[in-house]
Scaffold this motif. Sequence first.
Motif, mmCIF file in Angstrom:
data_model
loop_
_atom_site.group_PDB
_atom_site.id
_atom_site.type_symbol
_atom_site.label_atom_id
_atom_site.label_comp_id
_atom_site.label_asym_id
_atom_site.label_seq_id
_atom_site.Cartn_x
_atom_site.Cartn_y
_atom_site.Cartn_z
ATOM 1 N N THR A 190 -43.240 30.554 9.298
ATOM 2 C CA THR A 190 -44.083 31.538 9.989
ATOM 3 C C THR A 190 -43.438 32.908 9.841
ATOM 4 O OG1 THR A 190 -44.821 29.889 11.575
ATOM 5 C CG2 THR A 190 -45.060 32.209 12.221
ATOM 6 N N PHE A 191 -44.236 33.893 9.450
ATOM 7 C CA PHE A 191 -43.761 35.277 9.374
ATOM 8 C C PHE A 191 -44.436 36.064 10.489
ATOM 9 C CE2 PHE A 191 -41.344 35.641 5.374
ATOM 10 C CZ PHE A 191 -41.565 34.380 4.861
ATOM 11 N N PHE A 192 -43.642 36.458 11.493
ATOM 12 C CA PHE A 192 -44.152 37.308 12.578
ATOM 13 C C PHE A 192 -44.069 38.756 12.059
ATOM 14 C CE2 PHE A 192 -42.602 33.543 14.870
ATOM 15 C CZ PHE A 192 -43.683 33.260 15.678
ATOM 16 N N VAL A 193 -45.230 39.350 11.799
ATOM 17 C CA VAL A 193 -45.247 40.604 11.039
ATOM 18 C C VAL A 193 -45.645 41.800 11.915
ATOM 19 C CG1 VAL A 193 -46.188 41.757 8.993
ATOM 20 C CG2 VAL A 193 -45.922 39.263 9.003
ATOM 21 N N HIS A 210 -43.862 47.396 16.942
ATOM 22 C CA HIS A 210 -42.647 46.813 17.511
ATOM 23 C C HIS A 210 -42.253 47.470 18.835
ATOM 24 C CE1 HIS A 210 -38.559 44.984 17.528
ATOM 25 N NE2 HIS A 210 -39.118 44.077 16.758
ATOM 26 N N LEU A 211 -43.237 47.641 19.710
ATOM 27 C CA LEU A 211 -42.947 48.172 21.050
ATOM 28 C C LEU A 211 -42.744 47.018 22.022
ATOM 29 C CD1 LEU A 211 -45.366 51.146 21.836
ATOM 30 C CD2 LEU A 211 -42.857 51.163 21.857
ATOM 31 N N GLN A 212 -41.644 47.061 22.793
ATOM 32 C CA GLN A 212 -41.369 46.012 23.775
ATOM 33 C C GLN A 212 -42.441 46.053 24.875
ATOM 34 O OE1 GLN A 212 -39.073 48.099 22.522
ATOM 35 N NE2 GLN A 212 -37.765 46.696 21.385
ATOM 36 N N LEU A 213 -42.738 44.874 25.442
ATOM 37 C CA LEU A 213 -43.888 44.761 26.346
ATOM 38 C C LEU A 213 -43.759 45.614 27.601
ATOM 39 C CD1 LEU A 213 -44.743 40.950 26.100
ATOM 40 C CD2 LEU A 213 -45.602 42.856 24.755
ATOM 41 N N GLU A 231 -52.945 33.099 14.879
ATOM 42 C CA GLU A 231 -52.997 32.537 16.236
ATOM 43 C C GLU A 231 -51.642 32.583 16.946
ATOM 44 O OE1 GLU A 231 -54.155 28.472 15.765
ATOM 45 O OE2 GLU A 231 -52.375 27.966 14.584
ATOM 46 N N GLY A 232 -50.667 33.258 16.336
ATOM 47 C CA GLY A 232 -49.328 33.274 16.931
ATOM 48 C C GLY A 232 -48.810 34.680 17.178
ATOM 49 N N PHE A 233 -47.930 34.794 18.143
ATOM 50 C CA PHE A 233 -47.367 36.095 18.524
ATOM 51 C C PHE A 233 -45.915 35.923 18.939
ATOM 52 C CE2 PHE A 233 -46.282 38.868 22.208
ATOM 53 C CZ PHE A 233 -46.281 40.092 21.552
ATOM 54 N N ARG A 234 -45.097 36.906 18.550
ATOM 55 C CA ARG A 234 -43.738 37.004 19.104
ATOM 56 C C ARG A 234 -43.547 38.420 19.618
ATOM 57 N NH1 ARG A 234 -39.212 34.412 16.024
ATOM 58 N NH2 ARG A 234 -39.722 32.775 17.517
ATOM 59 N N ALA A 235 -43.149 38.541 20.892
ATOM 60 C CA ALA A 235 -42.913 39.866 21.461
ATOM 61 C C ALA A 235 -41.669 40.482 20.835
ATOM 62 C CB ALA A 235 -42.726 39.755 22.966
ATOM 63 N N PRO A 236 -41.726 41.758 20.483
ATOM 64 C CA PRO A 236 -40.521 42.435 20.003
ATOM 65 C C PRO A 236 -39.365 42.250 20.986
ATOM 66 C CG PRO A 236 -42.438 43.819 19.657
ATOM 67 C CD PRO A 236 -42.904 42.630 20.453
ATOM 68 N N ALA A 273 -53.213 31.050 20.066
ATOM 69 C CA ALA A 273 -52.919 29.685 20.496
ATOM 70 C C ALA A 273 -51.504 29.558 21.050
ATOM 71 C CB ALA A 273 -53.088 28.717 19.325
ATOM 72 N N TYR A 274 -50.607 30.431 20.574
ATOM 73 C CA TYR A 274 -49.220 30.308 21.043
ATOM 74 C C TYR A 274 -48.494 31.644 20.994
ATOM 75 C CZ TYR A 274 -47.462 30.580 16.239
ATOM 76 O OH TYR A 274 -47.140 31.012 14.976
ATOM 77 N N SER A 275 -47.410 31.670 21.769
ATOM 78 C CA SER A 275 -46.494 32.806 21.780
ATOM 79 C C SER A 275 -45.092 32.216 21.698
ATOM 80 C CB SER A 275 -46.703 33.567 23.097
ATOM 81 O OG SER A 275 -45.581 34.348 23.415
ATOM 82 N N SER A 276 -44.174 32.961 21.066
ATOM 83 C CA SER A 276 -42.773 32.535 21.051
ATOM 84 C C SER A 276 -41.967 33.775 21.391
ATOM 85 C CB SER A 276 -42.395 31.974 19.671
ATOM 86 O OG SER A 276 -41.031 31.606 19.683
ATOM 87 N N SER A 277 -41.985 34.131 22.662
ATOM 88 C CA SER A 277 -41.597 35.476 23.093
ATOM 89 C C SER A 277 -40.637 35.523 24.265
ATOM 90 C CB SER A 277 -42.865 36.241 23.508
ATOM 91 O OG SER A 277 -43.819 36.262 22.494
ATOM 92 N N VAL A 278 -40.212 34.342 24.762
ATOM 93 C CA VAL A 278 -39.387 34.311 25.974
ATOM 94 C C VAL A 278 -37.959 33.903 25.626
ATOM 95 C CG1 VAL A 278 -39.022 33.105 28.178
ATOM 96 C CG2 VAL A 278 -41.335 33.810 27.500
ATOM 97 N N LEU A 279 -36.994 34.641 26.166
ATOM 98 C CA LEU A 279 -35.585 34.254 26.100
ATOM 99 C C LEU A 279 -35.267 33.695 27.500
ATOM 100 C CD1 LEU A 279 -32.712 36.423 24.617
ATOM 101 C CD2 LEU A 279 -32.371 34.803 26.453
ATOM 102 N N PRO A 280 -35.167 32.361 27.621
ATOM 103 C CA PRO A 280 -35.118 31.764 28.959
ATOM 104 C C PRO A 280 -33.733 31.783 29.609
ATOM 105 C CG PRO A 280 -35.155 30.042 27.327
ATOM 106 C CD PRO A 280 -35.195 31.329 26.556
ATOM 107 N N ALA A 281 -33.133 32.966 29.682
ATOM 108 C CA ALA A 281 -31.812 33.128 30.316
ATOM 109 C C ALA A 281 -31.658 34.583 30.735
ATOM 110 C CB ALA A 281 -30.707 32.760 29.321
ATOM 111 N N GLY A 282 -30.662 34.852 31.571
ATOM 112 C CA GLY A 282 -30.341 36.230 31.886
ATOM 113 C C GLY A 282 -29.810 36.898 30.626
#
Length: 290
Positions: A46-49, A78-81, A109-114, A135-144
């Motif tokens: 997958t290329f998140f472009v 590439h602006l952070q949310l 159908e995919g997204f990754r937040a900057p 359909a999906y996002s891969s955008s969360v870093l699940p830690a502090g």
Amino acid sequence: MSSILLSVDLEDVRDWVKDGVRYREGVPENTRSYLDQFKRWGVRATFFVVGEVARRYPRLIGEIVGAGHELACHGDVHLQLDKLTPKEFRADMRRNLAALENTGGKGIEGFRAPTFSLTAQTAWAHEVLAELGFAYSSSVLPAGNPLYGWPEFGRSARKVAGGLWELPVTLHEVPGLSVPIAGGVYFRVLPFFLTKWAIGKSLGKGRPVVTYFHPYDVDTKQERFMHPDLGGKNHLNMLMYIGRAKVLKRLDILHRSYIFQAYGDYVKNLQSHGVPILHNEISGQAKECC
Ligand SMILES: [Zn+2]
């Protein structure tokens, strides 16, 4: 056993550096290094472009599509949310989608937040993405994390607003080392035995390994300049240049032991079966099922 979700966040680091255009152009050459390697392995990635990168390099995006890989969104500029309102994010996504569709992308159908900037404060983004048909996002870093993080999200993929799947980035399992395993500086700098151990642990728990490689991660010729988000600290900037020649070699070692898969294919299996079926779309062979 689960799979390693193979991805490249296609962005041009020069865009965030003052007068960055004076530096050598690296995106096409480095992206082709990944494409050549993926072709040798016969895997689909997958290329998140970023939208502006697609507009700058339409031929390159056409090559990615032509090679059978998945295109997904990584923000139009590439602006952070946290720098966007929901309305601005919706407009940004529409521009990002148009840029990819104009260069040959279909059924995106995919997204990754900057910068993995989807946190509890910007969780509204999931609803906007679902509304736009993602359909999906891969955008969360699940830690502090000093930049962005959402520790309460949890480390497993799960459904969020609107039936969208969120696939959080995979973290190390060592207590006190809650940093991503497979991408960027951590993949290049941390001892590889530790990375392999953490990958095995994550897969053993039935979680896919969520990766995040960039063109600059394999760029051994890039000039020295201060990278963004490092607060001007030279010792951190030095890390940006370490281990770049190792990335494709390390991925090659992983490929011998594990299955690589595109995000969209993994999510389709989740949607239809509830459990992943590991299937390589390019070679057309089911390697392993669980
Ligand atoms: Zn990025």
